[in-house]
Design a protein around this motif. Structure first.
Motif, short mmCIF file in Angstrom:
data_model
loop_
_atom_site.label_atom_id
_atom_site.label_comp_id
_atom_site.label_asym_id
_atom_site.label_seq_id
_atom_site.Cartn_x
_atom_site.Cartn_y
_atom_site.Cartn_z
N PHE A 15 -10.64 -6.81 5.21
CA PHE A 15 -10.09 -7.51 4.06
C PHE A 15 -8.74 -6.92 3.67
N ASN A 16 -8.64 -5.60 3.64
CA ASN A 16 -7.38 -4.94 3.32
C ASN A 16 -6.29 -5.32 4.31
N ILE A 17 -6.64 -5.35 5.59
CA ILE A 17 -5.66 -5.70 6.62
C ILE A 17 -5.17 -7.14 6.44
N VAL A 18 -6.08 -8.05 6.20
CA VAL A 18 -5.70 -9.46 6.04
C VAL A 18 -4.82 -9.64 4.80
N LEU A 75 0.97 -0.22 3.83
CA LEU A 75 -0.47 -0.30 3.60
C LEU A 75 -1.18 -0.99 4.76
N LEU A 76 -0.55 -1.99 5.35
CA LEU A 76 -1.12 -2.67 6.52
C LEU A 76 -1.25 -1.70 7.69
N ILE A 77 -0.22 -0.93 7.95
CA ILE A 77 -0.24 0.04 9.05
C ILE A 77 -1.30 1.11 8.80
N ILE A 78 -1.38 1.60 7.57
CA ILE A 78 -2.41 2.59 7.24
C ILE A 78 -3.80 1.99 7.42
N GLY A 79 -3.98 0.74 7.02
CA GLY A 79 -5.28 0.08 7.17
C GLY A 79 -5.68 -0.08 8.62
N GLU A 90 -11.71 3.52 2.38
CA GLU A 90 -11.29 2.12 2.29
C GLU A 90 -11.24 1.63 0.84
N LYS A 91 -12.08 2.21 -0.01
CA LYS A 91 -12.07 1.81 -1.42
C LYS A 91 -10.74 2.20 -2.08
N ILE A 92 -10.19 3.33 -1.68
CA ILE A 92 -8.90 3.76 -2.22
C ILE A 92 -7.80 2.80 -1.77
N LEU A 93 -7.80 2.44 -0.49
CA LEU A 93 -6.81 1.48 0.00
C LEU A 93 -6.96 0.13 -0.70
N PHE A 94 -8.21 -0.28 -0.92
CA PHE A 94 -8.46 -1.54 -1.61
C PHE A 94 -7.93 -1.49 -3.04
#
Length: 107
Positions: A15-18, A75-79, A90-94
C-alpha cells in the motif's frame, strides 16, 4: 481470519509503495509540465481567489511540486528497499506517508 505479521507487513508495504508511487508521479509530472515545459495557461497563478499560497507564481508552484515529488520518491524507494530488508517498521512509513499527504492537502 487473523493475518500473519509477515502478511500484514507486505500488505501495508505494498500500500505504501502504491500510494507513494502515485503521489510521486503526480507531483513530478506537475513539475515537468509547469517547470520544464512552461505550460501554465490552465493554472490560476497570481493568487486570485481561493488557491494555495504556492499558486502565486509558476516558479513557486513548480518548486513546491518538485519538493513534494522528491519526498514521495524517497519514501517510495525506502518502501521498495524495505520490502526485501525489513529494516524499517511499515507502520512508521505509513504514518509518514499519511502525514505528508495531510500536509499537502491542508497547505
Amino acid at each position: 481470519m487473523v493475518l500473519e505479521k509477515n502478511t500484514s507487513h507486505k500488505i501495508l508495504g505494498g500500500f505504501n509503495i502504491v500510494v507513494n508511487g502515485i503521489f510521486s508521479l503526480l507531483c513530478l509530472s506537475e513539475f515537468y509540465k509547469v517547470g520544464i515545459l512552461q505550460e501554465t495557461k490552465n493554472y490560476p497563478f497570481g493568487g486570485e481567489g481561493p488557491v494555495p499560497f504556492y499558486y502565486k507564481t509558476a516558479d513557486l508552484y513548480s518548486n513546491v511540486t518538485l519538493v513534494y515529488g522528491s519526498i514521495f520518491t524517497i519514501l517510495l524507494i525506502i518502501g521498495i528497499w524495505n520490502i526485501k530488508n525489513n529494516k524499517v517498521n511499515e507502520k512508521i512509513l505509513f504514518c509518514i506517508t499519511c502525514a505528508l499527504i495531510l500536509i499537502q492537502v491542508l497547505q
